[in-house]
Scaffold this motif. Structure first.
Motif, PDB file in Angstrom:
ATOM      1  N   UNK A 192      75.054  18.437  73.446  1.00  0.00           N
ATOM      2  CA  UNK A 192      75.315  19.219  72.238  1.00  0.00           C
ATOM      3  C   UNK A 192      76.446  18.594  71.421  1.00  0.00           C
ATOM      4  N   UNK A 193      76.181  18.417  70.137  1.00  0.00           N
ATOM      5  CA  UNK A 193      77.203  17.891  69.238  1.00  0.00           C
ATOM      6  C   UNK A 193      77.301  16.384  69.170  1.00  0.00           C
ATOM      7  N   UNK A 194      76.566  15.688  70.026  1.00  0.00           N
ATOM      8  CA  UNK A 194      76.601  14.224  70.028  1.00  0.00           C
ATOM      9  C   UNK A 194      75.545  13.694  69.078  1.00  0.00           C
ATOM     10  N   UNK A 195      75.951  12.789  68.185  1.00  0.00           N
ATOM     11  CA  UNK A 195      75.034  12.139  67.247  1.00  0.00           C
ATOM     12  C   UNK A 195      75.402  10.657  67.165  1.00  0.00           C
ATOM     13  N   UNK A 196      74.597   9.925  66.431  1.00  0.00           N
ATOM     14  CA  UNK A 196      74.940   8.518  66.204  1.00  0.00           C
ATOM     15  C   UNK A 196      76.293   8.381  65.505  1.00  0.00           C
ATOM     16  N   UNK A 197      76.626   9.355  64.670  1.00  0.00           N
ATOM     17  CA  UNK A 197      77.918   9.303  63.984  1.00  0.00           C
ATOM     18  C   UNK A 197      79.076   9.418  64.966  1.00  0.00           C
ATOM     19  N   UNK A 198      78.883  10.168  66.040  1.00  0.00           N
ATOM     20  CA  UNK A 198      79.935  10.300  67.060  1.00  0.00           C
ATOM     21  C   UNK A 198      80.291   8.936  67.630  1.00  0.00           C
TER      22      UNK A 198
END
Length: 268
Positions: A192-198
């Motif tokens: 949850x909350x992890x994306x490529x932007x992270x």
């Protein structure tokens, strides 16, 4: 010495973006990336593939630096062959999320990417790999998917389109996991909350760079957070409409050297 590039960080997705359909990189793309490096820019792979499936490609590119893998859940150091950072998806939450999705759409077929630089991709009976060139180990039953820590779950439905499966999954998973669509036949559950932007933001900090230094290339909705973070987002001609809608520009397809065209223009 080559003139400085307008962007010091070039962030590229792999499948459908930098790589052609046969998982190869064109000579024109190689030359464009080499010219950009000579101008002082850093190339950063930002991909949904887990670190073990990215290692051979980085070797082919001659990259000894960082790569963002697993949809942003892993920051991989190719030179040291180790993960500098990783986030795993709780396996009990993943199993619960699968149950909620199947309660809405019927049976889905699942696979998992295990955590770690040597983690395996495990696929349950009935699951078909969207990229048949990528290695995977078929297990006997779903329970076998949870034998080791995982970075994400991959889902396929025998009848539903990817967009419909992803939309339904988002509506029922709630706070258990994030849902992404990273390619044809590739709907994924990740922490949850992890994306490529992270992962991109973390890698940029390691390199002493910022969003304003960054140009990003992609083709699927999972690249939207990366485009939101970077100063300039470039969608491929073959990109999903949702990504094209938020892109700063659209280039030619991955088969037609779309990335090289943009880099050549910036280097001219």
């Amino acid at each position: 010495m080559a003139a400085p590039l307008a962007y010091a960080l070039i962030a590229t997705d792999l499948d459908g973006t930098l790589l052609r359909g046969d998982d190869t990189l064109s000579d024109r793309s190689r030359i464009a990336l080499a010219r950009a490096a000579a101008a002082g820019a850093r190339h950063l792979v930002v991909t949904g593939r887990p670190a073990p499936r990215v290692r051979p490609l980085l070797e082919d590119l001659g990259s000894r630096g960082l790569a963002v893998c697993g949809q942003g859940a892993q920051l991989y150091d190719a030179g040291a062959d180790r993960l500098l950072w990783s986030v795993t998806l709780d396996r009990e939450l993943a199993e619960t999320a699968l149950g909620k999705i199947e309660a809405e759409v019927g049976q889905v077929y699942a696979a998992v990417d295990q955590d770690g630089v040597d983690g395996l991709t495990l696929i349950e009976p009935g699951y078909l790999m969207p990229h048949p060139t990528l290695p995977a180990v078929r297990v006997g039953r779903r329970d076998d998917l949870w034998s080791e820590p995982i970075s994400k779950v991959l889902l396929r439905h025998p009848a539903l389109a990817d967009d419909e499966l992803a939309s339904t999954a988002r509506s029922v998973v709630g706070s258990l996991a994030s849902v992404t669509m990273s390619g044809p036949g590739t709907v994924e559950l990740q922490p949850l909350g992890i994306t490529k932007a992270t992962g991109l933001a973390l890698a940029a900090r390691h390199l002493g760079l910022t969003p304003s230094d960054t140009i990003a290339f992609g083709d699927m909705p999972n690249d939207i957070p990366m485009f939101d973070w970077a100063a300039h987002g470039v969608a491929m001609a073959n990109a999903h409409p949702e990504l094209k809608a938020v892109a700063d520009e659209v280039t030619k397809s991955n088969e037609d050297d779309g990335i090289a065209l943009v880099l050549e223009r910036l280097l001219s």
